[in-house]
Design a protein around this motif. Structure first.
Motif, PDB file in Angstrom:
ATOM      1  N   TRP A  27       0.844  -1.318   0.119  1.00 51.65           N
ATOM      2  CA  TRP A  27       0.068  -0.134   0.004  1.00 51.65           C
ATOM      3  C   TRP A  27       0.805   1.341  -0.085  1.00 51.65           C
ATOM      4  O   TRP A  27       0.434   2.314   0.030  1.00 51.65           O
ATOM      5  N   TYR A  96       3.758   2.634   7.546  1.00 54.19           N
ATOM      6  CA  TYR A  96       2.676   3.659   7.136  1.00 54.19           C
ATOM      7  C   TYR A  96       2.775   3.567   5.604  1.00 54.19           C
ATOM      8  O   TYR A  96       3.871   3.562   5.238  1.00 54.19           O
ATOM      9  N   TYR A 220      -3.850  -2.845  13.654  1.00 49.00           N
ATOM     10  CA  TYR A 220      -3.177  -1.749  13.191  1.00 49.00           C
ATOM     11  C   TYR A 220      -3.404  -1.802  11.494  1.00 49.00           C
ATOM     12  O   TYR A 220      -3.348  -0.509  11.208  1.00 49.00           O
ATOM     13  N   PHE A 222      -6.000  -2.303  10.152  1.00 48.45           N
ATOM     14  CA  PHE A 222      -7.461  -1.821   9.972  1.00 48.45           C
ATOM     15  C   PHE A 222      -7.227  -0.300  10.460  1.00 48.45           C
ATOM     16  O   PHE A 222      -7.942   0.336   9.538  1.00 48.45           O
ATOM     17  N   ARG A 223      -6.678  -0.125  11.422  1.00 47.21           N
ATOM     18  CA  ARG A 223      -6.460   1.613  11.936  1.00 47.21           C
ATOM     19  C   ARG A 223      -6.135   2.405  10.707  1.00 47.21           C
ATOM     20  O   ARG A 223      -6.477   3.497  10.466  1.00 47.21           O
ATOM     21  N   GLN A 225      -5.728   1.949   7.657  1.00 46.08           N
ATOM     22  CA  GLN A 225      -6.773   2.074   6.553  1.00 46.08           C
ATOM     23  C   GLN A 225      -8.063   2.793   6.866  1.00 46.08           C
ATOM     24  O   GLN A 225      -8.344   3.609   6.006  1.00 46.08           O
ATOM     25  N   ASN A 226      -8.334   3.004   8.128  1.00 44.25           N
ATOM     26  CA  ASN A 226      -9.658   3.585   8.336  1.00 44.25           C
ATOM     27  C   ASN A 226      -9.640   4.907   9.293  1.00 44.25           C
ATOM     28  O   ASN A 226     -10.360   5.181   9.545  1.00 44.25           O
ATOM     29  N   GLU A 227      -8.256   5.109   9.881  1.00 50.18           N
ATOM     30  CA  GLU A 227      -8.230   6.232  10.634  1.00 50.18           C
ATOM     31  C   GLU A 227      -7.272   7.342  10.239  1.00 50.18           C
ATOM     32  O   GLU A 227      -6.106   7.086  10.251  1.00 50.18           O
ATOM     33  N   PRO A 228      -7.776   8.228   9.394  1.00 50.46           N
ATOM     34  CA  PRO A 228      -6.770   9.158   8.707  1.00 50.46           C
ATOM     35  C   PRO A 228      -5.750   9.970   9.801  1.00 50.46           C
ATOM     36  O   PRO A 228      -4.850  10.292   9.342  1.00 50.46           O
ATOM     37  N   LEU A 230      -4.665   8.818  12.599  1.00 51.53           N
ATOM     38  CA  LEU A 230      -4.038   7.681  13.320  1.00 51.53           C
ATOM     39  C   LEU A 230      -2.575   8.109  13.697  1.00 51.53           C
ATOM     40  O   LEU A 230      -2.261   7.932  15.048  1.00 51.53           O
TER      41      LEU A 230
END
Length: 452
Positions: A27, A96, A220, A222-223, A225-228, A230
């Motif tokens: 990613w 990241y 992490y 998941f986080r 990918q889903n928490e801008p 973070l």
């Protein structure tokens, strides 16, 4: 066309975290890379996990024998690498998405040999977070703890500084030794002050290689990918934890004086639930970086010996370097350096010409021993007593002997009939202090001891 970056992931029988590490590579916002996953003689389904991604940029190679640490897998990965840069990722760590982009941009901008970002080491079941990569100067300093998952370097520096070393030959963990060797060789570093790595160290999770937990990595992924926000949340959590906030930034690693080569990594292996490995033969030359950490620029050995050691990464000719058993460098009221000594302090002597030498040591009795005689024996590695001196206050003690003409001969200062009294709340035993230790040609007339 060759990729810009080769990502190396060393792994051993932990496929359920490996898949998350690979996901964090794929990613990345910077996509010009290849990946070499090097198994350290894996016997699980790691190869199948690698193949499941169906990405031609990801390659698998499994070593025929287990080497016990990341050094050999990293070397094999470097040998196979096509990229200009090498980036390492622990199989249980996560990047990241901006990790490679930040490093490549920074290294290209300043033409650096080595770069690193900030890394957060963490445990999620307790409030533990630690940031690595921040130093007082803002730039990498030798022996700064900078885990490999945050490191990128030019592929060609290994041709100048050498390869990763077997952990059993050194007291310093191989990752710290490799990066410190690059710094002490004069390579140019760039520090990217951005948090881009989450590290979940197996050495802080007992029996992790047997139980193979992966819930933290899954959470992490998941986080990320889903928490801008973070990264902001994590840094806020870091400074909000009262117990850890005061020591949330790691700086330098110092070799422990009692540690034997390979002992630190062997301890990590035991915690992870891995079997012990047999020791291997090593020499003082293998452990040069540890010796550099133990012989700082301002010390009690001759300046020219330490300068030659640092400049050439070779032992000084007819010189002396400290190894184990010495307390740290201190300064007296006049600014002169000294070290306290109990017993068992060791040092290396180089004597390539094989001629007799005079070892002179400026000593001062400790507070509890003033007025009481102290016997100091110089003992060779084979246990032979080279000489013995008795002193009471402050003087120069000397030993005349002929060190063998080997790479570096080990000697020990043994102390007897001392009081061995520690100070309250102070772990040091202040038997006597040494302000200078030096080696010179022996005088033409034999003497056993000399007092000044």
């Amino acid at each position: 066309m060759k990729p810009t970056v080769t990502v190396i992931i060393a792994t051993y029988n932990y496929s359920n975290v490996l898949k998350y590490a690979l996901q964090s590579v794929l990613w990345q916002t910077f996509q010009d890379f290849e990946v070499w996953v090097i198994g350290d003689a894996c016997t699980d389904d790691s190869e199948a996990v690698v193949a499941s991604f169906g990405d031609a940029r990801i390659h698998w190679h499994n070593l025929p024998e287990n080497s016990g640490s990341q050094s050999m897998p990293n070397n094999v990965g470097i040998q196979r690498a096509q990229g200009k840069y090498i980036a390492y990722l622990g199989h249980d760590d996560l990047w990241y998405p901006t990790h490679l982009q930040y490093l490549v941009e920074a290294m290209e901008r300043v033409e650096a040999d080595v770069g690193h970002t900030l890394l957060m080491m963490m445990r999620t079941e307790i409030p533990y977070r630690m940031i690595y990569g921040i130093t007082p100067s803002g730039q990498y300093e030798a022996f700064t703890q900078t885990p490999p998952s945050s490191i990128m370097h030019r592929r060609d520096i290994v041709e100048q500084i050498g390869w990763w070393k077997d952990y059993r030959t050194m007291r310093v963990p191989p990752d710290i030794e490799f990066v410190a060797r690059a710094a002490l060789s004069g390579k140019k570093f760039v520090s990217v002050q951005q948090l881009t790595v989450f590290k979940f160290p197996a050495a802080m999770r007992r029996n992790s290689y047997r139980e193979r937990p992966s819930h933290e990595q899954a959470a992490y992924v998941f986080r990320i990918q889903n928490e801008p926000d973070l990264l902001y949340r994590e840094m806020l959590a870091l400074v909000s934890e009262p117990y850890y906030a005061q020591r949330a930034f790691q700086v330098k690693f110092t070799p422990q004086l009692h540690v034997k080569p390979g002992e630190i990594v062997a301890g990590y292996r035991e915690i992870r639930g891995l079997d012990a490995q047999p020791s291997i033969e090593s020499s003082a030359q293998d452990d040069l970086i540890s010796l550099m950490a133990q012989n700082p620029i301002d010390d009690i050995t001759p300046d020219q010996d330490r300068k030659f050691f640092y400049d050439h990464h070779m032992f000084p000719v007819n010189g002396v370097l400290l190894t184990d058993g010495w307390y740290g460098v201190e300064k007296d009221g006049s600014g002169h350096v000294f070290r306290w000594v109990n017993t068992g302090a060791q040092f290396l002597v180089t004597n390539p010409d094989g001629k007799p030498k005079l070892l002179s040591i400026d000593v001062r009795a400790g507070y509890a021993n003033e007025g009481s005689p102290i016997t100091v024996s110089l003992v060779a590695a084979d246990g032979d007593v080279v000489g013995e001196v008795i002193f009471e206050s402050q003087q120069t003690i000397s030993f005349e002997f002929t060190p063998p003409p080997v790479e570096a001969a080990l000697y020990t200062l043994q102390v007897s009939n001392s009081l061995n009294l520690p100070l309250p709340t102070d772990p040091r035993i202040l038997n006597f202090a040494v302000s200078k230790i030096r080696l010179s040609a022996a005088p033409p007339v034999n003497i056993n001891q000399r007092e000044v």
